[in-house]
Design a protein around this motif. Structure first.
Motif, PDB file in Angstrom:
ATOM      1  N   GLU A 155      -1.221   0.970   8.540  1.00 41.89           N
ATOM      2  CA  GLU A 155      -0.423   1.720   7.563  1.00 41.89           C
ATOM      3  C   GLU A 155       0.718   2.465   8.246  1.00 41.89           C
ATOM      4  O   GLU A 155       1.857   2.471   7.752  1.00 41.89           O
TER       5      GLU A 155
ATOM      6  N   THR B 128       3.342  -0.034   9.347  1.00 43.25           N
ATOM      7  CA  THR B 128       4.087  -0.484   8.171  1.00 43.25           C
ATOM      8  C   THR B 128       5.152   0.534   7.785  1.00 43.25           C
ATOM      9  O   THR B 128       6.321   0.179   7.558  1.00 43.25           O
TER      10      THR B 128
ATOM     11  N   GLN C 272       9.281   0.031   7.857  1.00 41.98           N
ATOM     12  CA  GLN C 272      10.055   0.178   6.624  1.00 41.98           C
ATOM     13  C   GLN C 272      11.175   1.195   6.788  1.00 41.98           C
ATOM     14  O   GLN C 272      12.145   1.178   6.020  1.00 41.98           O
TER      15      GLN C 272
ATOM     16  N   SER D 120       2.992  -9.315   1.583  1.00 38.79           N
ATOM     17  CA  SER D 120       3.334  -7.916   1.819  1.00 38.79           C
ATOM     18  C   SER D 120       3.502  -7.710   3.317  1.00 38.79           C
ATOM     19  O   SER D 120       3.059  -8.537   4.130  1.00 38.79           O
TER      20      SER D 120
ATOM     21  N   PRO E  77       2.034  -5.315   5.204  1.00 39.09           N
ATOM     22  CA  PRO E  77       0.734  -5.149   5.864  1.00 39.09           C
ATOM     23  C   PRO E  77       0.028  -6.478   6.130  1.00 39.09           C
ATOM     24  O   PRO E  77      -0.586  -6.662   7.191  1.00 39.09           O
TER      25      PRO E  77
ATOM     26  N   HIS F 256       2.208  -3.459  -5.709  1.00 42.18           N
ATOM     27  CA  HIS F 256       3.269  -2.596  -5.197  1.00 42.18           C
ATOM     28  C   HIS F 256       3.746  -3.040  -3.818  1.00 42.18           C
ATOM     29  O   HIS F 256       4.962  -3.050  -3.545  1.00 42.18           O
ATOM     30  N   ASP F 257       2.810  -3.409  -2.939  1.00 45.77           N
ATOM     31  CA  ASP F 257       3.207  -3.818  -1.591  1.00 45.77           C
ATOM     32  C   ASP F 257       4.108  -5.049  -1.607  1.00 45.77           C
ATOM     33  O   ASP F 257       4.984  -5.200  -0.747  1.00 45.77           O
ATOM     34  N   SER F 258       3.902  -5.928  -2.581  1.00 46.67           N
ATOM     35  CA  SER F 258       4.772  -7.106  -2.700  1.00 46.67           C
ATOM     36  C   SER F 258       6.172  -6.698  -3.152  1.00 46.67           C
ATOM     37  O   SER F 258       7.178  -7.216  -2.640  1.00 46.67           O
TER      38      SER F 258
END
Length: 370
Positions: free
Chosen positions: A225, A228, A232, A258, A260, A316-318
């Motif tokens: 996390e 990631t 970002q 995603s 992650p 959401h991650d996508s």
């Protein structure tokens, strides 16, 4: 906000079969000479191959023949290259052959086991190299240094190696081409076949500071996390990672939708190899427009939030990965289609293109200057 840089001066030369069909290219770093061919120059070329912006489709046009040094053959960056598309050209050992052939064989055999094909110069036909003969996939016969009779003899000897593909290399005249064709050499390369062509590749080079920040994350064994979130917030590093994953066709081996999931599909050793490659090309003063990173983060958050409102059923991650990819593409002057093609895996690319106009509207709304 285009902060790309030209890749090192790259050219490639077509390798063709007896019918004139292209089977691949040999790629050259024109900024180096034989004396300056080092692990760093190989890392720089590998970075260009994996992270370049198209239209230079370096891994999409048949096999890619890469020159190597023995130091680069031990480098973990080779684990980042798609072994089914890359042929490693192994340098000769010169006078050290008789004493080093046996010691170097296990490393070469390990590369074969990883799926790489190996190419050797005709000097490998010398009896000192006999322990390597079962490792030879391609044998390049250098017509520029061999008289016609000697070249024909090398062709005959080369055919004794089971399964070998013969390449007549450095064919510079019509008579040499005719000689290679008359002796039914499998593949042809040289000025008389096709001249080297410059490759207009562009890359996004990290700064030394960005590479050091990534190194600190990996050294600290950052949780997925945390890594990631770090990436970002680092558009240069994120672009290089997404572009490398696409060049590798990573999604054919590990499905990811995603960031992650992408990181989870890479081994720790591969992440460190990626860092080593970025270290080799990092610049102290890479071009960056003022405040571009802060503005990027602001736009990425706004675009992700808007997409989540428009498509609440999409994970959401996508949406985060899509938003970042399209935003990176826009900052680099790519069309939406180009950004999707170069940065997104197929499971995300298809639905994004199906909703292209809606994504275009969101990009326009949430990334335009106030």
């Amino acid at each position: 906000m285009d902060f790309t840089s030209p890749a090192p001066p790259i050219a490639w030369q077509s390798i063709r079969d007896a019918n004139g069909m292209q089977v691949g290219h040999e790629i050259f770093n024109r900024s180096r000479t034989a004396s300056t061919h080092t692990i760093d120059s190989d890392l720089s070329l590998a970075h260009s191959v994996l992270s370049h912006l198209k239209p230079a489709a370096l891994l999409d046009d048949g096999l890619l023949f890469l020159n190597t040094t023995y130091e680069s053959l031990r480098s973990p960056h080779l684990d980042l290259l798609p072994s089914d598309k890359v042929v490693l050209e192994i340098p000769s050992l010169g006078h050290a052959a008789s004493s080093e052939v046996e010691a170097r064989r296990p490393a070469l055999a390990a590369l074969r086991d990883k799926g790489f094909a190996l190419a050797f110069n005709h000097s490998v036909l010398d009896s000192a190299y006999a322990p390597w003969h079962d490792l030879v996939n391609y044998l390049k016969i250098d017509f520029s240094v061999l008289a016609a009779e000697r070249a024909v003899l090398m062709i005959r000897w080369g055919r004794r190696i089971p399964g070998v593909t013969l390449i007549a290399d450095k064919i510079e005249s019509a008579s040499q081409l005719q000689l290679a064709q008359e002796n039914q050499v499998d593949l042809l390369q040289g000025y008389a076949v096709r001249r080297p062509e410059p490759v207009p590749a562009r890359v996004v080079l990290p700064t030394v500071r960005e590479a050091r920040a990534l190194k600190a994350q990996l050294k600290a064994n950052a949780e997925p996390e945390a890594l990631t979130q770090f990436l970002q917030a680092q558009p240069t590093l994120l672009f290089n990672l997404l572009r490398m994953a696409q060049s590798q066709e990573l999604s054919k081996r590990h499905i990811y939708t995603s960031l992650p999931q992408l990181l989870a599909s890479l081994r720790v050793e591969q992440l460190h190899a990626w860092l080593g490659m970025l270290d080799a090309v990092a610049q102290s003063n890479a071009p960056r427009p003022p405040d571009c990173i802060a503005l990027y983060q602001e736009h990425a958050m706004a675009l992700t939030a808007a997409a989540a409102t428009a498509w609440p059923d999409v994970p959401h991650d996508s949406l985060v990965l899509i938003a970042h990819s399209l935003l990176l593409g826009k900052q680099l002057g790519l069309t939406l289609q180009q950004a999707v093609d170069q940065l997104l895996p197929p499971p995300l690319a298809t639905p994004v293109l199906a909703l292209e106009s809606q994504w275009q509207d969101l990009l326009q709304t949430y990334t335009s200057p106030d």
